[in-house]
Design a protein around this motif. Structure first.
Motif, PDB file in Angstrom:
ATOM      1  N   ASP A  91      -6.062 -17.272  -1.016  1.00  0.00           N
ATOM      2  CA  ASP A  91      -5.007 -16.321  -2.103  1.00  0.00           C
ATOM      3  C   ASP A  91      -4.369 -15.498  -1.346  1.00  0.00           C
ATOM      4  O   ASP A  91      -5.021 -15.100  -0.170  1.00  0.00           O
ATOM      5  CB  ASP A  91      -6.710 -16.668  -3.441  1.00  0.00           C
ATOM      6  CG  ASP A  91      -6.586 -17.849  -3.572  1.00  0.00           C
ATOM      7  OD1 ASP A  91      -6.045 -18.944  -3.805  1.00  0.00           O
ATOM      8  OD2 ASP A  91      -7.692 -17.369  -3.729  1.00  0.00           O
ATOM      9  N   HIS A  92      -3.837 -14.896  -2.063  1.00  0.00           N
ATOM     10  CA  HIS A  92      -3.062 -13.737  -1.799  1.00  0.00           C
ATOM     11  C   HIS A  92      -3.158 -12.536  -2.439  1.00  0.00           C
ATOM     12  O   HIS A  92      -3.589 -12.335  -4.106  1.00  0.00           O
ATOM     13  CB  HIS A  92      -1.826 -13.716  -1.743  1.00  0.00           C
ATOM     14  CG  HIS A  92      -1.165 -14.978  -0.516  1.00  0.00           C
ATOM     15  ND1 HIS A  92      -1.257 -16.555  -1.190  1.00  0.00           N
ATOM     16  CD2 HIS A  92      -0.938 -14.945   0.362  1.00  0.00           C
ATOM     17  CE1 HIS A  92      -0.605 -17.434  -0.360  1.00  0.00           C
ATOM     18  NE2 HIS A  92      -1.290 -16.085   0.783  1.00  0.00           N
ATOM     19  N   SER A 140       2.864  -1.156  -1.125  1.00  0.00           N
ATOM     20  CA  SER A 140       3.339  -0.617   1.097  1.00  0.00           C
ATOM     21  C   SER A 140       4.074  -2.317   0.061  1.00  0.00           C
ATOM     22  O   SER A 140       4.953  -2.747   1.328  1.00  0.00           O
ATOM     23  CB  SER A 140       1.977  -1.210   0.954  1.00  0.00           C
ATOM     24  OG  SER A 140       1.327  -2.027   1.053  1.00  0.00           O
ATOM     25  N   GLY A 141       3.695  -3.329  -0.241  1.00  0.00           N
ATOM     26  CA  GLY A 141       4.873  -5.000  -0.381  1.00  0.00           C
ATOM     27  C   GLY A 141       3.411  -5.439   0.387  1.00  0.00           C
ATOM     28  O   GLY A 141       4.446  -6.731   1.016  1.00  0.00           O
ATOM     29  N   ALA A 142       2.384  -5.106   1.363  1.00  0.00           N
ATOM     30  CA  ALA A 142       1.821  -6.181   2.153  1.00  0.00           C
ATOM     31  C   ALA A 142       1.747  -7.080   1.593  1.00  0.00           C
ATOM     32  O   ALA A 142       0.763  -6.874  -0.257  1.00  0.00           O
ATOM     33  CB  ALA A 142       0.494  -5.609   2.713  1.00  0.00           C
ATOM     34  N   VAL A 143       1.034  -8.545   1.463  1.00  0.00           N
ATOM     35  CA  VAL A 143       0.292  -9.939   1.476  1.00  0.00           C
ATOM     36  C   VAL A 143      -0.698  -9.981   2.564  1.00  0.00           C
ATOM     37  O   VAL A 143      -1.152  -9.651   3.003  1.00  0.00           O
ATOM     38  CB  VAL A 143       1.684 -10.502   1.499  1.00  0.00           C
ATOM     39  CG1 VAL A 143       1.055 -11.434   0.878  1.00  0.00           C
ATOM     40  CG2 VAL A 143       2.515 -10.362   0.994  1.00  0.00           C
ATOM     41  N   ILE A 144      -1.362  -9.401   1.515  1.00  0.00           N
ATOM     42  CA  ILE A 144      -3.487  -9.882   2.546  1.00  0.00           C
ATOM     43  C   ILE A 144      -3.694 -11.071   2.320  1.00  0.00           C
ATOM     44  O   ILE A 144      -3.875 -11.377   0.718  1.00  0.00           O
ATOM     45  CB  ILE A 144      -4.299  -8.231   1.367  1.00  0.00           C
ATOM     46  CG1 ILE A 144      -3.328  -7.617   2.428  1.00  0.00           C
ATOM     47  CG2 ILE A 144      -5.174  -9.143   2.474  1.00  0.00           C
ATOM     48  CD1 ILE A 144      -3.073  -6.857   1.693  1.00  0.00           C
ATOM     49  N   GLU A 145      -4.437 -12.018   3.218  1.00  0.00           N
ATOM     50  CA  GLU A 145      -4.535 -13.240   2.507  1.00  0.00           C
ATOM     51  C   GLU A 145      -6.109 -13.079   2.656  1.00  0.00           C
ATOM     52  O   GLU A 145      -6.521 -12.317   3.560  1.00  0.00           O
ATOM     53  CB  GLU A 145      -4.115 -14.556   3.796  1.00  0.00           C
ATOM     54  CG  GLU A 145      -3.347 -15.097   3.947  1.00  0.00           C
ATOM     55  CD  GLU A 145      -2.633 -15.713   4.605  1.00  0.00           C
ATOM     56  OE1 GLU A 145      -3.365 -15.667   5.790  1.00  0.00           O
ATOM     57  OE2 GLU A 145      -1.463 -16.383   4.590  1.00  0.00           O
ATOM     58  N   LEU A 176      -3.248 -11.844  -6.856  1.00  0.00           N
ATOM     59  CA  LEU A 176      -3.701 -10.242  -7.118  1.00  0.00           C
ATOM     60  C   LEU A 176      -3.194  -9.378  -7.041  1.00  0.00           C
ATOM     61  O   LEU A 176      -2.581  -9.473  -5.719  1.00  0.00           O
ATOM     62  CB  LEU A 176      -5.057  -9.997  -6.807  1.00  0.00           C
ATOM     63  CG  LEU A 176      -6.569 -11.250  -6.981  1.00  0.00           C
ATOM     64  CD1 LEU A 176      -7.611 -10.885  -6.008  1.00  0.00           C
ATOM     65  CD2 LEU A 176      -6.301 -11.350  -8.985  1.00  0.00           C
ATOM     66  N   TYR A 177      -2.097  -8.573  -7.315  1.00  0.00           N
ATOM     67  CA  TYR A 177      -1.236  -7.842  -7.390  1.00  0.00           C
ATOM     68  C   TYR A 177      -2.468  -5.939  -7.433  1.00  0.00           C
ATOM     69  O   TYR A 177      -2.833  -5.468  -9.092  1.00  0.00           O
ATOM     70  CB  TYR A 177      -0.268  -7.246  -9.062  1.00  0.00           C
ATOM     71  CG  TYR A 177       0.712  -8.909  -8.705  1.00  0.00           C
ATOM     72  CD1 TYR A 177       1.983  -8.936  -7.414  1.00  0.00           C
ATOM     73  CD2 TYR A 177       0.319 -10.094  -9.117  1.00  0.00           C
ATOM     74  CE1 TYR A 177       1.980 -10.331  -7.889  1.00  0.00           C
ATOM     75  CE2 TYR A 177       1.256 -11.097  -8.406  1.00  0.00           C
ATOM     76  CZ  TYR A 177       1.986 -11.110  -7.372  1.00  0.00           C
ATOM     77  OH  TYR A 177       3.390 -12.275  -7.717  1.00  0.00           O
ATOM     78  N   CYS A 178      -2.281  -5.898  -6.638  1.00  0.00           N
ATOM     79  CA  CYS A 178      -3.227  -4.733  -5.636  1.00  0.00           C
ATOM     80  C   CYS A 178      -2.566  -3.143  -5.813  1.00  0.00           C
ATOM     81  O   CYS A 178      -1.238  -3.107  -4.852  1.00  0.00           O
ATOM     82  CB  CYS A 178      -4.299  -4.480  -6.018  1.00  0.00           C
ATOM     83  SG  CYS A 178      -5.040  -6.649  -6.571  1.00  0.00           S
TER      84      CYS A 178
END
Length: 131
Positions: free
Chosen positions: A85-86, A92-97, A125-127
């Motif tokens: 999931d993400h 920052s716009g970073a996408v973390i798996e 999840l938008y965090c």
């Protein structure tokens, strides 16, 4: 790379191999423009139109996932990775798996309680980082 294309029934070209190489090496979720720049470094003849056409073909062939995260354009990753999931960092716009057995089990339990079986899902999840 060529094997993935052939398996999906996609004609193998040097441009497609370059794009697949870039996707396989990506540790982020690049958009079409980023993929174009990276693929041109491998194979200068790759055009942006080729990237768009090939991404559509790869998506239809089940070779790549297209993500349409809120607030941005489509981003891509290969389907060779295990399910994850993400988290999207809205600053920052970073996408973390990430992968969580607890979340997977809870989703399955909720679906079962409602009389369903999970066939496919995506969790985003938008965090914001906690200061």
């Amino acid at each position: 790379m060529a094997a993935s294309l052939r398996k999906a029934g996609i004609r193998v070209t040097k441009q497609r191999i370059a794009l697949m190489q870039v996707l396989a090496e990506a540790d982020d979720h690049p958009d079409a423009f980023e993929l174009h720049e990276r693929a041109r470094a491998v194979e200068p003849s790759v055009s942006l139109a080729t990237v768009y056409r090939t991404l559509s073909t790869l998506e239809e062939g089940g070779v790549v996932h297209r993500h349409s995260f809120e607030g941005g354009g489509a981003r891509f990753e290969t389907t060779h990775e295990e399910h994850h999931d993400h988290i999207l960092d809205i600053d920052s716009g970073a996408v973390i798996e990430f992968q969580s057995d607890k979340i997977e089990e809870l989703q399955e339990a909720i679906a079962r309680e409602l009389g369903y079986e999970v066939v496919h899902h995506r969790l985003e999840l938008y965090c914001r980082k906690i200061p």
